[in-house]
Write an enzyme that holds these catalytic residues in place. Sequence first.
Site, short mmCIF file in Angstrom:
data_model
loop_
_atom_site.label_atom_id
_atom_site.label_comp_id
_atom_site.label_asym_id
_atom_site.label_seq_id
_atom_site.Cartn_x
_atom_site.Cartn_y
_atom_site.Cartn_z
N CYS A 2 39.48 39.77 58.70
CA CYS A 2 40.01 40.06 60.03
C CYS A 2 41.38 39.39 60.16
CB CYS A 2 39.14 39.60 61.17
SG CYS A 2 37.50 40.32 61.17
N ARG B 159 43.80 42.52 55.82
CA ARG B 159 42.66 41.63 56.06
C ARG B 159 41.44 42.40 56.57
NH1 ARG B 159 44.70 36.35 56.22
NH2 ARG B 159 42.76 35.61 57.08
N TRP C 213 37.48 43.39 59.84
CA TRP C 213 36.64 43.71 58.69
C TRP C 213 35.23 43.36 59.14
CZ3 TRP C 213 33.31 41.39 55.06
CH2 TRP C 213 33.04 42.17 53.93
N ASN D 83 38.68 35.59 63.93
CA ASN D 83 38.60 35.81 62.48
C ASN D 83 37.68 34.75 61.92
OD1 ASN D 83 39.03 36.10 59.71
ND2 ASN D 83 40.87 34.81 59.76
N GLY D 84 36.58 35.17 61.28
CA GLY D 84 35.64 34.21 60.71
C GLY D 84 34.22 34.65 60.98
N GLU E 75 40.23 43.60 34.03
CA GLU E 75 41.14 43.79 35.16
C GLU E 75 41.50 45.27 35.33
OE1 GLU E 75 41.84 42.39 37.69
OE2 GLU E 75 43.74 43.20 38.38
N LYS F 289 40.73 47.35 38.71
CA LYS F 289 41.84 47.98 39.45
C LYS F 289 41.54 49.44 39.69
CE LYS F 289 43.57 45.63 40.67
NZ LYS F 289 43.78 44.25 40.94
N GLU G 138 38.48 50.00 42.23
CA GLU G 138 38.64 49.63 43.64
C GLU G 138 39.55 50.59 44.40
OE1 GLU G 138 41.65 45.85 42.91
OE2 GLU G 138 40.57 45.93 44.79
N HIS H 67 25.22 47.93 21.34
CA HIS H 67 23.96 47.26 21.66
C HIS H 67 23.33 47.83 22.93
CE1 HIS H 67 24.60 44.56 18.36
NE2 HIS H 67 25.85 44.39 18.77
N LYS I 50 41.58 42.08 51.96
CA LYS I 50 42.26 41.28 50.93
C LYS I 50 41.83 39.81 50.94
CE LYS I 50 46.62 40.91 48.67
NZ LYS I 50 46.12 41.56 47.44
C1 F6R Z 1 41.32 42.89 43.51
C2 F6R Z 1 41.52 41.70 44.32
C3 F6R Z 1 40.37 40.79 44.49
C4 F6R Z 1 40.85 39.33 44.63
C5 F6R Z 1 39.68 38.43 45.00
C6 F6R Z 1 40.09 36.98 45.09
O1 F6R Z 1 42.49 43.63 43.38
O2 F6R Z 1 42.57 41.48 44.86
O3 F6R Z 1 39.45 40.92 43.47
O4 F6R Z 1 41.44 38.92 43.44
O5 F6R Z 1 39.14 38.84 46.22
O6 F6R Z 1 41.05 36.80 46.08
P1 F6R Z 1 41.99 35.54 46.08
O7 F6R Z 1 42.85 35.62 44.89
O8 F6R Z 1 42.76 35.63 47.36
O9 F6R Z 1 41.09 34.33 46.03
#
Ligand code: F6R
Length: 609
Positions: free
Chosen positions: A2, A27, A75, A99-100, A482, A486, A489, A505, A604
């Site tokens: 949020c 957020r 969120w 937020n929280g 990674e 990517k 998501e 396996h 995020k």
């Molecule tokens: C994927 C992504 C997430 C963050 C994860 C950790 O693209 O951005 O997987 O890497 O939520 O977030 P931080 O780095 O802010 O701790």
Amino acid sequence: MCGIVGYVGHRDCSDVLVNALSHLEYRGYDSAGIAVFENGDISVAKTKGKLINLTEKMKKEGKPKGIAGIGHTRWATHGEPSDINSHPHSGAKVTLVHNGIIENYKELKDFLIKNGRTFVSDTDTEVVAQLVDHYYDCINDPIKAIIRTTQDLRGSFALGIIFKDFPDTVFAIRRESPLVIGVGEGESFIASDVPAIIEYTKNYYLLEHDEIAVLSKDGIKVYDSHYQPIVKTLKTADWDVNAVGKCGYPHYMIKEINEQPTAIKNTVTPRIKDGMPDLSECNIDPDFLRKVKNIFIVACGTAMHSGMVGKYVMEDIARTPVTVDIASEFRYRNPIISSGDLIIIVSQSGETADSLAAMRLAKSKGAKTLAIVNAMGSTIAREADMLIYTHAGPEISVASTKAYMVQLSVMYLFAFQLAYAKGTIDEQKYKYYTSKLLETPDLVKDVIESTTEMAQKISTQLVSADSLLYIGRGLDYALSMEGSLKLKEISYIHSESYAAGELKHGTISLITPEMPVIAVATQSALYEKTVSNIKEVKARGAKVIMICKESDNVGEDVADFVLKIPNFEEILLPMLVCVPLQLIAYYTSVQRGNDVDQPRNLAKSVTVE
Ligand code: F6R
């Protein structure tokens, strides 16, 4: 998660709040809402869905008119995304945004119901609004009511609060969740993060736990939890408004991919002295490194994947055992750590709940902690024993790209210094690796240019896939993880990453002509092994997309599509290879018509467990 904002000033408050929220949608974007003082009352406009829904609604129905108010982008945690559950929430005289997470909201709600209060939403936030209202009824002082309320709350919160009885005044308090107070000319702001207000001011205060800010036409006052006035240190953001705009790019993600060369330069160059990394300003003492026994890299998602690369590099060149842990697992598995160990926490936001808890756990067990963090002044940055800031600037796209890239660059800086401190590389090698790292910004730029067309072509092959595999060995496996994250998501195509040698396996039974395989094979020592694994999937009908070095000759019997990256120091190749992986994910998402920057269900900054 949020995002919250607040404004007191001379501008049209609704416009400021909406604009500020547009920079916080990373957020969460399940709903958006604002509350503004208008003609002696509080006007609320809110609706489920993205901010655009709110602006459309206000276009039709009119926007609240005033010069002070609060806003929120959500969120969802407690209660589905709906108009009713959207913030702001209100009691009789109090309206607030949050937020929280309030962990004990149920017992507080029961208490309030017993006291005659009724609720309209399923949220924990409405409980806070009613509780502030309840105490305000009893105490008749807004700050005392806020302090009394927060004594009852368990969990995390950043709150923007307005009282009907105090027009054009915004109150704010935080615990665990971040909050900054923006200081402008004749105007002031609250925001979950600096990008929300950078268009208006670069100057801000960081609010500490349980501090209360009061924003009014008389300026900003800050109090501690005992209602004593305190003086805050003014901070200044060192990036400008372009950092939070798209600057002509269609999406933040592609803008941020293109910003990677600069981000690496900003992160690496200032830390090189006499041709060698110098991390002394980060409180890292080579003597401590020499003695370190075990290293744990703890993080979530993409940040954890940068740790996977770090592990391979540190173990290879510094001969030091490195364990990579998912923060949410580490914190609950009673890890065996002691005072000779180093825990590296990697986080773009510096606020990720599990990473923060893991760091606190490590500290409580006497281990030293090193944070690799992008967000200045964030909680993880402030609490770590040692700190290396990555200088990616604000990352707005939910899918992390440039933050990952600079996390990699710091992994190298650190690994080189560790190896030198431990005597596993000599000065000549140390300087050589460093000089190669300094070449990466230009090379990354070249790779963006040289691989875009092929990445676009590959994405047309993936766009209708239901599922795919990423495979690789060693560093290439770390990268596959990674690449796979990517893609899934932002494209919503299921994908897994697998150690290439492990496929047979079990997982190889999934292979059909409908399942593309992206194979990363850039490490000479493992190349032939990976090619054998590729042939195994090819023999079972898979369409293979291979990423390898320019000098590799790949026949049609091995791969259907080949994407080549320049020959370069192999240990550093992850910094080049991650680029086409990002581009493939990006263009696949674009072709599927997805919301690249705001993929469904995500946010995020993950400040909940
Ligand atoms: C994927 C992504 C997430 C963050 C994860 C950790 O693209 O951005 O997987 O890497 O939520 O977030 P931080 O780095 O802010 O701790």
